[in-house]
Design a protein around this motif. Structure first.
Motif, PDB file in Angstrom:
ATOM      1  N   PHE A 100       0.860  -1.179   0.000  1.00 15.42           N
ATOM      2  CA  PHE A 100       0.000   0.000   0.000  1.00 15.42           C
ATOM      3  C   PHE A 100       0.899   1.233   0.000  1.00 15.42           C
ATOM      4  O   PHE A 100       1.783   1.350   0.857  1.00 15.42           O
ATOM      5  N   VAL A 101       0.677   2.143  -0.944  1.00 14.38           N
ATOM      6  CA  VAL A 101       1.478   3.358  -1.036  1.00 14.38           C
ATOM      7  C   VAL A 101       0.696   4.488  -0.372  1.00 14.38           C
ATOM      8  O   VAL A 101      -0.442   4.772  -0.756  1.00 14.38           O
ATOM      9  N   VAL A 102       1.312   5.139   0.608  1.00 17.31           N
ATOM     10  CA  VAL A 102       0.667   6.208   1.367  1.00 17.31           C
ATOM     11  C   VAL A 102       1.181   7.550   0.852  1.00 17.31           C
ATOM     12  O   VAL A 102       2.387   7.798   0.853  1.00 17.31           O
ATOM     13  N   MET A 103       0.255   8.396   0.417  1.00 26.27           N
ATOM     14  CA  MET A 103       0.625   9.658  -0.222  1.00 26.27           C
ATOM     15  C   MET A 103      -0.096  10.830   0.437  1.00 26.27           C
ATOM     16  O   MET A 103      -1.021  10.655   1.237  1.00 26.27           O
ATOM     17  N   GLU A 104       0.354  12.012   0.064  1.00 26.64           N
ATOM     18  CA  GLU A 104      -0.316  13.246   0.461  1.00 26.64           C
ATOM     19  C   GLU A 104      -1.746  13.251  -0.088  1.00 26.64           C
ATOM     20  O   GLU A 104      -1.977  12.878  -1.235  1.00 26.64           O
ATOM     21  N   LEU A 105      -2.699  13.658   0.736  1.00 23.43           N
ATOM     22  CA  LEU A 105      -4.087  13.789   0.286  1.00 23.43           C
ATOM     23  C   LEU A 105      -4.338  15.251  -0.059  1.00 23.43           C
ATOM     24  O   LEU A 105      -4.307  16.123   0.818  1.00 23.43           O
ATOM     25  N   LEU A 106      -4.557  15.526  -1.323  1.00 20.78           N
ATOM     26  CA  LEU A 106      -4.780  16.888  -1.800  1.00 20.78           C
ATOM     27  C   LEU A 106      -6.248  17.039  -2.175  1.00 20.78           C
ATOM     28  O   LEU A 106      -6.702  16.441  -3.159  1.00 20.78           O
ATOM     29  N   GLY A 144      16.337  10.834 -12.338  1.00 20.36           N
ATOM     30  CA  GLY A 144      16.422   9.592 -13.097  1.00 20.36           C
ATOM     31  C   GLY A 144      15.111   8.842 -13.180  1.00 20.36           C
ATOM     32  O   GLY A 144      15.101   7.639 -13.444  1.00 20.36           O
ATOM     33  N   ILE A 145      13.970   9.525 -12.972  1.00 21.80           N
ATOM     34  CA  ILE A 145      12.665   8.878 -12.961  1.00 21.80           C
ATOM     35  C   ILE A 145      11.850   9.352 -14.156  1.00 21.80           C
ATOM     36  O   ILE A 145      11.739  10.553 -14.412  1.00 21.80           O
ATOM     37  N   THR A 146      11.301   8.422 -14.909  1.00 20.15           N
ATOM     38  CA  THR A 146      10.377   8.723 -15.992  1.00 20.15           C
ATOM     39  C   THR A 146       8.966   8.366 -15.530  1.00 20.15           C
ATOM     40  O   THR A 146       8.729   7.250 -15.075  1.00 20.15           O
ATOM     41  N   HIS A 147       8.031   9.302 -15.646  1.00 24.87           N
ATOM     42  CA  HIS A 147       6.675   9.074 -15.135  1.00 24.87           C
ATOM     43  C   HIS A 147       5.959   8.000 -15.925  1.00 24.87           C
ATOM     44  O   HIS A 147       5.349   7.098 -15.376  1.00 24.87           O
ATOM     45  N   ARG A 148       5.952   8.102 -17.252  1.00 24.33           N
ATOM     46  CA  ARG A 148       5.418   7.100 -18.170  1.00 24.33           C
ATOM     47  C   ARG A 148       3.901   7.116 -18.324  1.00 24.33           C
ATOM     48  O   ARG A 148       3.355   6.378 -19.133  1.00 24.33           O
ATOM     49  N   ASP A 149       3.184   7.950 -17.565  1.00 20.84           N
ATOM     50  CA  ASP A 149       1.728   7.968 -17.699  1.00 20.84           C
ATOM     51  C   ASP A 149       1.193   9.381 -17.476  1.00 20.84           C
ATOM     52  O   ASP A 149       0.270   9.599 -16.693  1.00 20.84           O
ATOM     53  N   VAL A 150       1.788  10.349 -18.156  1.00 21.29           N
ATOM     54  CA  VAL A 150       1.336  11.736 -18.039  1.00 21.29           C
ATOM     55  C   VAL A 150       0.037  11.894 -18.830  1.00 21.29           C
ATOM     56  O   VAL A 150      -0.007  11.628 -20.024  1.00 21.29           O
ATOM     57  N   LYS A 151      -1.006  12.337 -18.149  1.00 19.23           N
ATOM     58  CA  LYS A 151      -2.328  12.474 -18.758  1.00 19.23           C
ATOM     59  C   LYS A 151      -3.178  13.345 -17.841  1.00 19.23           C
ATOM     60  O   LYS A 151      -2.825  13.578 -16.670  1.00 19.23           O
ATOM     61  N   PRO A 152      -4.317  13.855 -18.309  1.00 20.85           N
ATOM     62  CA  PRO A 152      -5.163  14.711 -17.468  1.00 20.85           C
ATOM     63  C   PRO A 152      -5.615  14.038 -16.178  1.00 20.85           C
ATOM     64  O   PRO A 152      -5.768  14.706 -15.152  1.00 20.85           O
ATOM     65  N   GLY A 153      -5.833  12.725 -16.201  1.00 26.77           N
ATOM     66  CA  GLY A 153      -6.263  12.039 -14.991  1.00 26.77           C
ATOM     67  C   GLY A 153      -5.234  12.028 -13.892  1.00 26.77           C
ATOM     68  O   GLY A 153      -5.573  11.804 -12.721  1.00 26.77           O
ATOM     69  N   ASN A 154      -3.977  12.286 -14.211  1.00 30.62           N
ATOM     70  CA  ASN A 154      -2.908  12.304 -13.209  1.00 30.62           C
ATOM     71  C   ASN A 154      -2.451  13.713 -12.867  1.00 30.62           C
ATOM     72  O   ASN A 154      -1.416  13.894 -12.232  1.00 30.62           O
ATOM     73  N   VAL A 155      -3.202  14.717 -13.308  1.00 33.61           N
ATOM     74  CA  VAL A 155      -2.928  16.110 -12.959  1.00 33.61           C
ATOM     75  C   VAL A 155      -4.035  16.565 -12.010  1.00 33.61           C
ATOM     76  O   VAL A 155      -5.210  16.573 -12.375  1.00 33.61           O
ATOM     77  N   LEU A 156      -3.671  16.926 -10.792  1.00 30.25           N
ATOM     78  CA  LEU A 156      -4.637  17.345  -9.785  1.00 30.25           C
ATOM     79  C   LEU A 156      -4.621  18.859  -9.646  1.00 30.25           C
ATOM     80  O   LEU A 156      -3.551  19.472  -9.551  1.00 30.25           O
ATOM     81  N   VAL A 157      -5.808  19.454  -9.640  1.00 27.01           N
ATOM     82  CA  VAL A 157      -5.960  20.902  -9.491  1.00 27.01           C
ATOM     83  C   VAL A 157      -6.754  21.154  -8.218  1.00 27.01           C
ATOM     84  O   VAL A 157      -7.870  20.652  -8.062  1.00 27.01           O
ATOM     85  N   ALA A 158      -6.164  21.910  -7.284  1.00 30.49           N
ATOM     86  CA  ALA A 158      -6.815  22.205  -6.010  1.00 30.49           C
ATOM     87  C   ALA A 158      -7.442  23.586  -6.038  1.00 30.49           C
ATOM     88  O   ALA A 158      -7.011  24.476  -6.797  1.00 30.49           O
ATOM     89  N   SER A 159      -8.442  23.783  -5.199  1.00 32.36           N
ATOM     90  CA  SER A 159      -9.148  25.062  -5.178  1.00 32.36           C
ATOM     91  C   SER A 159      -8.280  26.193  -4.648  1.00 32.36           C
ATOM     92  O   SER A 159      -8.595  27.364  -4.856  1.00 32.36           O
ATOM     93  N   ASP A 160      -7.179  25.851  -3.950  1.00 30.27           N
ATOM     94  CA  ASP A 160      -6.287  26.898  -3.444  1.00 30.27           C
ATOM     95  C   ASP A 160      -5.192  27.254  -4.443  1.00 30.27           C
ATOM     96  O   ASP A 160      -4.259  27.988  -4.119  1.00 30.27           O
ATOM     97  N   GLY A 161      -5.279  26.715  -5.663  1.00 27.76           N
ATOM     98  CA  GLY A 161      -4.337  27.076  -6.718  1.00 27.76           C
ATOM     99  C   GLY A 161      -3.198  26.110  -6.923  1.00 27.76           C
ATOM    100  O   GLY A 161      -2.433  26.257  -7.878  1.00 27.76           O
ATOM    101  N   ARG A 162      -3.073  25.091  -6.078  1.00 27.19           N
ATOM    102  CA  ARG A 162      -1.991  24.124  -6.257  1.00 27.19           C
ATOM    103  C   ARG A 162      -2.304  23.177  -7.408  1.00 27.19           C
ATOM    104  O   ARG A 162      -3.437  22.721  -7.559  1.00 27.19           O
ATOM    105  N   ILE A 163      -1.294  22.897  -8.227  1.00 25.68           N
ATOM    106  CA  ILE A 163      -1.408  21.949  -9.340  1.00 25.68           C
ATOM    107  C   ILE A 163      -0.293  20.932  -9.167  1.00 25.68           C
ATOM    108  O   ILE A 163       0.882  21.289  -9.111  1.00 25.68           O
ATOM    109  N   LYS A 164      -0.665  19.649  -9.089  1.00 23.46           N
ATOM    110  CA  LYS A 164       0.338  18.626  -8.796  1.00 23.46           C
ATOM    111  C   LYS A 164       0.178  17.431  -9.722  1.00 23.46           C
ATOM    112  O   LYS A 164      -0.928  17.047 -10.087  1.00 23.46           O
ATOM    113  N   LEU A 165       1.316  16.846 -10.062  1.00 20.62           N
ATOM    114  CA  LEU A 165       1.361  15.609 -10.841  1.00 20.62           C
ATOM    115  C   LEU A 165       1.398  14.434  -9.879  1.00 20.62           C
ATOM    116  O   LEU A 165       2.156  14.445  -8.897  1.00 20.62           O
ATOM    117  N   THR A 166       0.578  13.433 -10.135  1.00 21.62           N
ATOM    118  CA  THR A 166       0.483  12.305  -9.222  1.00 21.62           C
ATOM    119  C   THR A 166       0.593  10.993  -9.973  1.00 21.62           C
ATOM    120  O   THR A 166       0.762  10.971 -11.203  1.00 21.62           O
TER     121      THR A 166
END
Length: 575
Positions: free
Chosen positions: A84-90, A128-150
């Motif tokens: 189980f991978v535990v991540m920041e909840l945005l 040295g990391i390639t994401h390999r799955d860049v797409k709109p579903g992996n781009v998170l936009v928060a109401s406070d203006g933060r934009i993060k790749l997940t």
């Protein structure tokens, strides 16, 4: 409850590769996101174990990323042998859901997304990391203006192949790069295509390729079809420059940011209003997967043999050391002896208090006598030789820019791959200073696309850099073009070249150059920092290898003798 700590609450999203839960950390009392990794159906047990192991290894690699546009990875837990991978909840919405519910973005909104994703990918590629799955579903936009790749969940070590030996390909068909879809090497340039396809969807409102049909048919269009053109507008040139069939023709992430910055005049907080974070009535919920979700595609690969039982996969990332949560096998408990056969063991004899004290005293006396004898002998030798008992205090040589004398580092032999940016060749062996931090990143100049492997000293003042210019000698006849480009990189009054001259080994060429950089001090004054760089140029096949060591000019002699001269002789390459 996962690992006795993370309490799962509700499902945030689900796909073929896993389920993401909203959870609560009972220990630190904070909200987190927990991704439960799933093994695709039909995978043999041996490969299922391999996928779980890869998940742990990739999590370890991704954990080094610390960037405002990358979702933070907190922990990797294990429950019932499942990772189980535990991540920041945005608290946010994915770009895919925003596009689905509200249509295309404005130019400024798309530019803000592009800048954020490009920044995140730059940080990942530098590690040295390639994401390999860049797409709109992996781009998170928060109401406070933060934009993060997940969701770096299927991010691969750059040395791994695209497909496993059983023909499993991971990715989103509508956004996958052509070279990846056709079974080529996974290189950072694939993320450039994904960024371009994401920006295409952002301004058009739909993916560049139809993802509603059969995934193999979509992949076929990606590989063999024409690249769709976005509608004319300020972002069209950027999207077109990213979505090039040839990986080497795509613009760099730095260039993407340079082109997009002038298009964003407002902050993301002002660009993404509260209306974008409300789901209109009648729309599907975010828990339902989109047609562009990451998919597992079974393909037929006649040129790749099936993996035999017990054979390890060559695509598995290099073992980084002991993995977390691995428990040694528990030995079977020994059978208890029958009561009638029980043996009674007497406890060992204990030393008396007096015996213990006497022993300690004797040891202390022996050590004291040894020190007195050694010290007396040293003093006698110094006195007979007419020398003072204490040596004179050494005065360290320093300058305003730091010490001039640095200890010679210990070298450790390493091997690596300097070819992933081009996808061919590039193996090297090199002795590098122990304790220097390694970084890997793509580099694009008019000389071509290359991979830079760099090692930086702990104090950040010295660096070792190895670069492979693949196919250089197919365009140029000698090192002169590289030297000309090097001169043009710096202002004429800030660059001083010495050489070139043949190397002692008779194989390569050496040169030295100094560069001067000016900065402003807090009091308004000017500070000039001069650095020296030693370069070793080596031809191998059609490629030019560039080995260089850079240091402050005050450490020039020590760096040449103790680092560069020692390292240059250890370089071995294969083209």
């Amino acid at each position: 409850m996962v690992a006795g700590r993370y309490r799962l609450r509700s499902v945030l999203g689900s796909g073929s590769m896993g389920t993401v839960w909203s959870a609560y950390d009972e220990f630190l009392h904070r909200q987190v996101a927990v991704k439960e990794m799933k093994v695709p159906p039909g995978i043999p047990a041996s490969q299922a174990d391999e996928l779980r192991e890869r998940t742990l290894r990739e999590a370890r690699a991704i954990a080094v990323l610390s960037h405002p546009n990358v979702i933070i990875l907190h922990d990797v837990a294990r429950e019932d042998d499942q990772p189980f991978v535990v991540m920041e909840l945005l608290p946010s919405r994915s770009l895919a859901h925003i596009l689905r519910d509200h249509g295309p973005l404005t130019v400024e909104q798309a530019a803000a997304v592009g800048i954020a994703v490009a920044s995140a990918l730059e940080a990942a590629h530098a590690a040295g990391i390639t994401h390999r799955d860049v797409k709109p579903g992996n781009v998170l936009v928060a109401s406070d203006g933060r934009i993060k790749l997940t969701d770096f969940g299927i991010a691969r070590n750059v040395s791994e192949a695209t497909m496993t030996r059983t023909g499993i390909m991971l990715g989103s068909p509508a956004y996958i790069a052509p070279e990846v879809a056709s079974g080529g090497a996974v290189i950072p340039a694939a993320d450039l295509w994904g960024l371009g396809a994401t920006l295409f969807a952002a301004v058009e409102g739909h993916p560049p390729y139809d993802a509603d049909g059969d995934p193999l048919e979509t992949v076929g269009k990606v590989v063999n079809g024409k690249v769709p053109k976005p509608k004319s507008g300020p972002l069209a040139d950027v999207i077109t420059a990213l979505m090039k069939k040839e990986p080497g023709d795509r613009i760099t992430l730095r260039e993407v940011r340079h082109r997009l910055y002038p298009l964003q005049t407002k902050t993301p907080l002002d660009l993404f209003g509260p209306e974008l974070f409300r789901t209109p009535d009648g729309k599907k919920t975010s828990a339902q997967p989109d047609a562009t979700d990451t998919q597992v595609i079974k393909t037929v690969l006649p040129d790749k043999p099936e993996k035999k039982a017990g054979e390890s996969s060559s695509e598995l990332a290099t073992d980084p050391g002991p993995l977390p949560f691995l428990r040694p096998p528990t030995p079977a408990p020994a059978p208890a002896p029958a009561p009638e056969a029980a043996t009674v063991f007497a406890p060992p004899p204990r030393l008396s208090r007096r015996g213990t004290a006497a022993t300690a005293a004797l040891v202390a006396i022996a050590i004291l006598l040894f020190l007195l004898a050694a010290g007396g002998g040293f003093a006698l030798a110094r006195t007979v030789g007419g020398q003072p008992l204490l040596p004179p205090a050494a005065e360290p040589r320093t300058t305003p820019n730091g010490p001039t004398d640095v200890p010679a580092p210990s070298l450790v032999q390493q091997s690596g791959d300097a070819g992933y940016a081009t996808g061919t060749g590039g193996q090297f062996g090199l002795a590098v200073p122990e304790g220097w931090q390694k970084f890997v990143a793509p580099h694009s100049t008019r000389l071509g696309v290359s991979t830079v492997v760099q090692y930086v000293s702990p104090d950040g003042r010295r660096s070792l850099r190895l670069e492979r210019l693949a196919g250089y000698f197919k365009q140029f006849t000698g090192e002169g073009e590289y030297i000309t480009w090097l001169k043009q990189t710096y202002p004429s009054d800030a660059f001083q070249l010495f050489g070139p001259e043949p190397a002692e080994d008779g194989k390569g060429t050496k040169l030295t150059y100094r560069t001067t950089e000016h900065g402003t001090l807090p009091d308004g004054g000017d500070k000039a920092v001069t650095r020296v760089t030693f370069v070793y140029l080596l031809k191998s096949g059609a490629s030019l290898w560039v080995l260089s060591v850079t240091a402050p000019v005050e450490q020039e002699d020590a760096t040449r003798q103790d680092v560069f001269d020692r390292i240059a002789t250890t370089l071995s390459v294969s083209d």
